[in-house]
Design a protein around this motif. Structure first.
Motif, PDB file in Angstrom:
ATOM      1  N   MET A  70       0.803  -1.226   0.000  1.00 54.62           N
ATOM      2  CA  MET A  70       0.000   0.000   0.000  1.00 54.62           C
ATOM      3  C   MET A  70       0.835   1.274   0.000  1.00 54.62           C
ATOM      4  O   MET A  70       0.275   2.370   0.050  1.00 54.62           O
ATOM      5  CB  MET A  70      -0.930   0.013   1.216  1.00 54.62           C
ATOM      6  CG  MET A  70      -1.899  -1.150   1.261  1.00 54.62           C
ATOM      7  SD  MET A  70      -3.023  -1.015   2.662  1.00 54.62           S
ATOM      8  CE  MET A  70      -3.510  -2.719   2.872  1.00 54.62           C
ATOM      9  N   LYS A  89      -8.733  -0.119   2.387  1.00 54.70           N
ATOM     10  CA  LYS A  89      -7.870  -0.847   1.456  1.00 54.70           C
ATOM     11  C   LYS A  89      -7.681  -2.288   1.923  1.00 54.70           C
ATOM     12  O   LYS A  89      -7.700  -3.227   1.119  1.00 54.70           O
ATOM     13  CB  LYS A  89      -6.512  -0.160   1.346  1.00 54.70           C
ATOM     14  CG  LYS A  89      -6.534   1.226   0.726  1.00 54.70           C
ATOM     15  CD  LYS A  89      -6.838   1.184  -0.753  1.00 54.70           C
ATOM     16  CE  LYS A  89      -6.736   2.577  -1.372  1.00 54.70           C
ATOM     17  NZ  LYS A  89      -7.153   2.568  -2.799  1.00 54.70           N
ATOM     18  N   LEU A 449      -6.026  -2.737  -5.607  1.00 54.68           N
ATOM     19  CA  LEU A 449      -6.283  -1.757  -4.550  1.00 54.68           C
ATOM     20  C   LEU A 449      -6.627  -0.388  -5.115  1.00 54.68           C
ATOM     21  O   LEU A 449      -7.438   0.343  -4.560  1.00 54.68           O
ATOM     22  CB  LEU A 449      -5.076  -1.669  -3.616  1.00 54.68           C
ATOM     23  CG  LEU A 449      -4.744  -2.923  -2.823  1.00 54.68           C
ATOM     24  CD1 LEU A 449      -3.522  -2.708  -1.955  1.00 54.68           C
ATOM     25  CD2 LEU A 449      -5.927  -3.357  -1.963  1.00 54.68           C
ATOM     26  N   ARG A 450      -5.994  -0.028  -6.212  1.00 50.35           N
ATOM     27  CA  ARG A 450      -6.304   1.270  -6.851  1.00 50.35           C
ATOM     28  C   ARG A 450      -7.736   1.276  -7.368  1.00 50.35           C
ATOM     29  O   ARG A 450      -8.437   2.284  -7.288  1.00 50.35           O
ATOM     30  CB  ARG A 450      -5.327   1.543  -7.986  1.00 50.35           C
ATOM     31  CG  ARG A 450      -3.939   1.991  -7.554  1.00 50.35           C
ATOM     32  CD  ARG A 450      -3.200   2.643  -8.699  1.00 50.35           C
ATOM     33  NE  ARG A 450      -1.870   3.050  -8.313  1.00 50.35           N
ATOM     34  CZ  ARG A 450      -0.768   2.355  -8.523  1.00 50.35           C
ATOM     35  NH1 ARG A 450      -0.858   1.154  -9.116  1.00 50.35           N
ATOM     36  NH2 ARG A 450       0.413   2.793  -8.133  1.00 50.35           N
TER      37      ARG A 450
END
Length: 451
Positions: A70, A89, A449-450
């Motif tokens: 991250m 996240k 995650l984006r």
């Protein structure tokens, strides 16, 4: 094996110019002048790092290796906002993702000269990663439950994991501990239960405490982004009301609930503490980890390092979560920590020798491992690094300690050795991991995650 360099920095004694270290069977066997040691041990393999500093491996007292994927995704936000974004996240991560992320964190640590990490984890990914990569580590199993009725289950689950993790690791290199979750996510009875478990199983304890203004206000006044009015939507099962203001500092709150009853306790952050808090930490022989970069990056404040040192506390440095600082770089951590203290403290001018001690033997003392690591001494484990001092921005190098602290970064690390085993050389890995495959997996996870 003879490791030679222009400078040997034992940390606990004066630097040695044109020196060498003899390593056999994972232990430092001799230290001295390079010519004398070459004559004394003519059959030994020689590793000559030229204009560099050979020194004890850096000890990172607080990191979250599994959050490495991250890094760079949660920038330019204050602590409370960052914490909630991190949780969002994390909800998209699967177990395999945590492991690959922890491997990345371990690789980052090794390439920046970190030989020992202390990591708090609920998933166990950091434990597996440290074992696989050959890192020395203290891995703390996190325990948290806001609902009193769930405390027993949380503690029993943690104990089960701890016993399992102990069976999976090399106990001479990886130690398993326990860590209560932060106070704003925990029922207070967890602290005493963790202390009981630590005493029963002989576990070290770590806890993140007094790190932010939000936490301080939550404990003292019951008012902050962590307060009850933000909890009811997500935590409908908790007692009503789940929190009332206590009128005491986070340190005194934890103390009142038995958090420091175990024999080996480390507090992480300790930014918002009073003189009385520091006195209590000293009375209970609690060690402290300060995290200068993360505390600055997230607007948490500056820990009173001088007060800790004057009180005689065992103190070291931590890099904290890569999701906050973006890099796992203890060399930069030293420099920023020193400069921050010089800026805010008028009582003591923190020098480079002291900050280097905090990153090495200081961290070892905080973990209770000073008899094994933290300095270059005959009989200690061979956790050794070499840091390049030959670049133009590092000249002159008349004072090698100053050069290491003031001019180097992770990019200058030439060698990282743990237990006499070379795990990293400049741009070359000696680990039981397919590094390219791991990087490919990390890129895949970051894309998820984006999204």
């Amino acid at each position: 094996m003879l490791i030679c360099a222009q400078y040997i920095l034992p940390v606990t004694s004066e630097p040695l110019r044109n020196g060498a270290i003899l390593v056999r069977d994972g232990v430092i066997r001799d230290i001295g002048d390079v010519d004398m040691l070459r004559l004394r041990y003519p059959e030994e393999e020689v590793l000559d790092y030229g204009v560099s500093a050979v020194m004890p491996g850096l000890i990172d007292l607080h990191t979250r290796m599994e959050n490495s994927v991250m890094r760079g995704l949660l920038s330019d936000v204050p602590y409370a906002t960052w914490l909630m974004a991190l949780a969002e996240k994390a909800s998209a991560m699967e177990m395999a993702d945590w492991f690959d992320s922890a491997i990345l964190g371990g690789l980052d640590a090794l390439s920046s000269g970190i030989t020992t990490v202390a990591d708090i984890t609920a998933t166990g990914a950091a434990c597996t990663a440290a074992q696989k990569l050959g890192l020395r580590a203290v891995i703390y199993r996190e325990v948290g439950a806001m609902d009193k009725n769930r405390v027993d289950y949380a503690v029993h689950s943690a104990q089960k994991d701890i016993l399992h993790w102990r069976e999976e690791v090399d106990s001479s290199r990886v130690t398993i501990g326990v860590a209560p979750a932060p106070v704003f996510t925990n029922h207070p009875s967890v602290f005493a239960r963790v202390s009981d478990l630590a005493c029963k199983e002989g576990l070290p304890v770590a806890m993140r405490l007094a790190g932010s203004r939000e936490e301080f206000n939550f404990v003292m006044y019951g008012s902050s982004p962590f307060a009850v009015h933000t909890m009811d939507a997500k935590r409908g099962y908790v007692e009503i009301p789940p929190w009332l203001p206590t009128g005491v500092t986070p340190v005194r709150y934890a103390l009142n609930w038995g958090a420091f009853d175990a024999p080996n306790v480390m507090v992480v952050h300790a930014v918002h503490v009073t003189d009385e808090d520091v006195k209590k930490l000293r009375e209970h022989n609690v060690s402290v980890c300060v995290c200068p970069r993360a505390n600055s990056q997230l607007g948490m404040g500056v820990a009173p390092l001088d007060e800790f040192l004057r009180a005689g506390l065992r103190v070291g440095l931590g890099t904290d979560s890569p999701a906050a600082t973006d890099t796992t770089d203890m060399l930069t951590e030293m420099r920023l920590g020193m400069l921050l203290q010089r800026s805010v403290n008028t009582r003591r001018f923190l020098d480079t020798s002291t900050i280097l001690e905090l990153a090495t033997i200081g961290g070892a003392r905080a973990l209770g491992l000073e008899d094994k690591i933290g300095s270059l001494e005959i009989g200690k484990r061979a956790d050794i690094i070499a840091v390049d001092l030959s670049s133009s921005h590092q000249a002159p190098t008349g004072n090698p300690v100053s050069a290491v602290v003031n001019t180097t970064t992770a990019a200058d690390v030439l060698l990282t050795m743990v237990d006499g085993r070379i795990l990293y050389e400049k741009n070359k890995w000696h680990v039981d991991v397919e590094v390219a495959k791991n990087i490919a997996r990390v890129i895949e996870i970051r894309s998820k995650l984006r999204a």
